[in-house]
Design an enzyme around this catalytic site. Structure first.
Site, PDB file in Angstrom:
ATOM      1  CG  ASP A  34      -1.751  -1.246   1.352  1.00 31.24           C
ATOM      2  OD1 ASP A  34      -2.241  -1.723   0.315  1.00 31.24           O
ATOM      3  OD2 ASP A  34      -1.902  -1.750   2.478  1.00 31.24           O
ATOM      4  CD  GLU A 210      -9.601  -2.059  -1.251  1.00 31.31           C
ATOM      5  OE1 GLU A 210     -10.384  -2.172  -0.285  1.00 31.31           O
ATOM      6  OE2 GLU A 210      -8.771  -2.934  -1.547  1.00 31.31           O
TER       7      GLU A 210
END
Length: 557
Positions: A34, A210
């Site tokens: 991420d 997302e």
């Protein structure tokens, strides 16, 4: 607002003031998912996820996009981050990293529970600093919204937008991208939350839009998101529009990256991207990916890593890596310069009382359990009653495994008092995925010592491996009596692309291998992290008075 123009990948690499002429991907190998990407002047920064390990969110720095060093962690004080009892894969999820008016912002979410009684998403937050190299960040400032993967965006008129992933149908688990404006001093909402985008995939539970990132490039707003979950169908897509909230025009060439279209590629699960503009006007991006080994997606124990790629523009849309899949070797470069993955530290060379740098603990420690001064020249780990695999904070010191073919080695001096007293080394990924080799004693306290190996396996009678509290697993334990009661013992774990081999050497004796495991036991995809090596000391349910003294830490290929 940032300008852009049309350039080829080759021209970017030839003309960039940031010279990227020798790059091997991933740029951050091992457990670094991420990635949030930021440039301030000539400095580049990346923050990644840490889940239930402490401290939280490492901050990496580079001046050339090739060589990266850890400069600290945004959440490094227990007052900032309590992870006590946090489940595996809970804790800190995907961060955002932004800069405005001299202040750095690290934006995050900490998930503490997964139960039917507490099923709502947590409140996200941000911490700030005016000196990212100081390793000194503020206490959290919380948003009002419920969700995850938050990001901040400052519009030209001064409005500050919070954008996040939220749920709009809790029964069918339908997710979407939400947004509102906030007071940046307090985190308080200034406008109601609104659903601004539902993604490009069919609107069902597998779509999972997302990881939103919002930009203003040349007067046009862009919304970059991740879609398709975090597995083989993971991808990045982008929209553009006339305002930070849309309405959005779909990029006709979406997805920007999707290595899952070709399962034979060495890099998979590509997505969760972020992009920036370098000083010379060129664009670059980061994203996460995995590197399955041996043609088997079950052998990806290093987890999700950070990759770099050039970004070009065509008709006002970004193109990732020239439209090609993400690879281990960046296209159009002159030669490879692999990242440094070896690490060696003699604990006698450490100045001061604390371990500094890329050291981690499982959840927030109740108190400091190690010492570099009680026995000079050693890392002394003082055990507690928790064992590895307990959903709590065992006396366990960790570092990330950074290469598939990597050996972890140390020398341990340890005099166990009973069969519950144990110290050694581990390869760890979460409560239900870890394996050890250590030293333990006799139940009668005779002073005899034993090499103990613990191989953790799925307990088929308890429930799905993917949901994994530690009681979903069972351990195979073997013991080998040592010849002496007081000699130092060398311990090692030899990692390969598809296996780990555990061995020991008593005193100056020869190495003896006592256990080999398939790395698939440590690489099931339900886990969001990657493997870490560790040193531990435990009383297995009881206090222990026997310190474990480790002479050095060595990771080498």
């Amino acid at each position: 607002m940032i300008g852009f123009g049309m350039r080829t990948v080759a021209a970017l690499l030839a003309l960039a003031a940031v010279t990227v002429d020798a790059l091997f991907n991933p740029i951050l190998p091992g457990f670094n998912p991420d990635p949030a990407f930021l440039r301030v002047g000539s400095d580049y920064f990346i923050a990644t996820s840490t889940f239930e390990v402490f401290p939280g969110h490492p901050i990496y720095h580079s001046t050339n996009l090739v060589d990266w060093e850890l400069v600290g962690h945004a959440l490094n004080r227990p007052a900032q981050l309590s992870l006590l009892g946090t489940p595996g894969n809970g804790g800190l999820w995907a961060p955002g990293l932004r800069y405005h008016d001299g202040i750095f912002y690290l934006i995050s979410t900490s998930r503490h529970v997964y139960t039917s009684e507490l099923s709502l998403f947590p409140r996200s937050f941000y911490v700030t600093t005016d000196d990212i190299f100081s390793n000194n960040w503020s206490d959290p400032i919380y948003f009002d919204s419920l969700g995850y993967d938050p990001d901040l965006f400052w519009d030209d008129n001064g409005d500050v937008y919070s954008t996040w992933c939220g749920i709009n149908d809790p029964i069918d688990k339908i997710y979407g991208i939400y947004q509102n404006t906030i007071d940046i001093a307090t985190g308080d909402s200034l406008t109601p939350a609104q659903l601004i985008f539902s993604g490009t995939l069919p609107n069902n539970s597998s779509a999972r839009p997302e990881g939103p990132k919002l930009y203003n490039f040349n007067g046009t707003y862009y919304l970059l998101i991740a879609e398709g979950g975090t597995g083989a169908t993971h991808r990045a897509t982008i929209q553009r529009g006339p305002s930070p909230s849309g309405p959005w025009e779909n990029n006709p060439k979406n997805p920007l990256v999707y290595n899952g279209e070709d399962p034979s590629l060495a890099v998979q699960s590509t997505g969760h991207a972020d992009i920036l503009q370098a000083e010379d006007g060129s664009f670059w991006g980061t994203l996460l990916g995995t590197r399955p080994q041996g043609g088997n997606t079950n052998h990806a124990q290093l987890g999700r890593e950070t990759f770099l790629y050039p970004v070009t523009w065509e008709d006002g849309w970004p193109i990732f890596n020239g439209g090609r899949p993400i690879t281990e070797h960046l296209v159009d470069v002159l030669e490879d310069r692999p990242p440094v993955t070896d690490f060696e530290l003699d604990f006698g060379d450490v100045e001061g009382e604390d371990l500094e740098g890329a050291w981690y603990f499982v959840r927030t420690p109740y108190k400091k359990f190690y010492s570099l001064t009680e026995r000079k020249g050693y890392l002394r780990v003082k055990g507690n009653a928790y064992a590895i695999g307990d959903r709590d904070s065992a006396a366990l010191v960790l570092r990330k495994q950074t290469a598939y073919n990597q050996t972890f080695e140390t020398t341990l001096e340890f005099s166990p008092l009973s069969n519950t007293t144990e110290a050694g080394i581990t390869i760890w990924r979460q409560d239900s995925m870890h394996d050890e080799i250590g030293i333990s004693g006799d139940a009668d306290g005779s002073g005899k010592r034993y090499i103990v190996t613990r191989k953790l396996e799925k307990n088929d009678q308890v429930g799905p491996w993917a949901l994994t509290p530690a009681n979903n697993t069972k351990a195979t334990v073997d013991r080998v009596e040592l010849e002496t009661d007081d000699e130092p013992v060398k311990l090692r774990i030899v990692g390969s692309s598809t296996s780990y081999t555990f061995g020991y050497a008593e005193g100056e004796g020869e190495w003896v291998d006592v256990l080999s495991i398939d790395s698939a036991l440590l690489s099931l995809f339900s886990d969001f992290k990657g493997t870490l090596f560790g040193m531990y000391n435990t009383g297995r349910g009881f206090p222990t008075l026997a310190p474990a003294d480790f002479r050095y830490w060595k990771q080498y290929s």
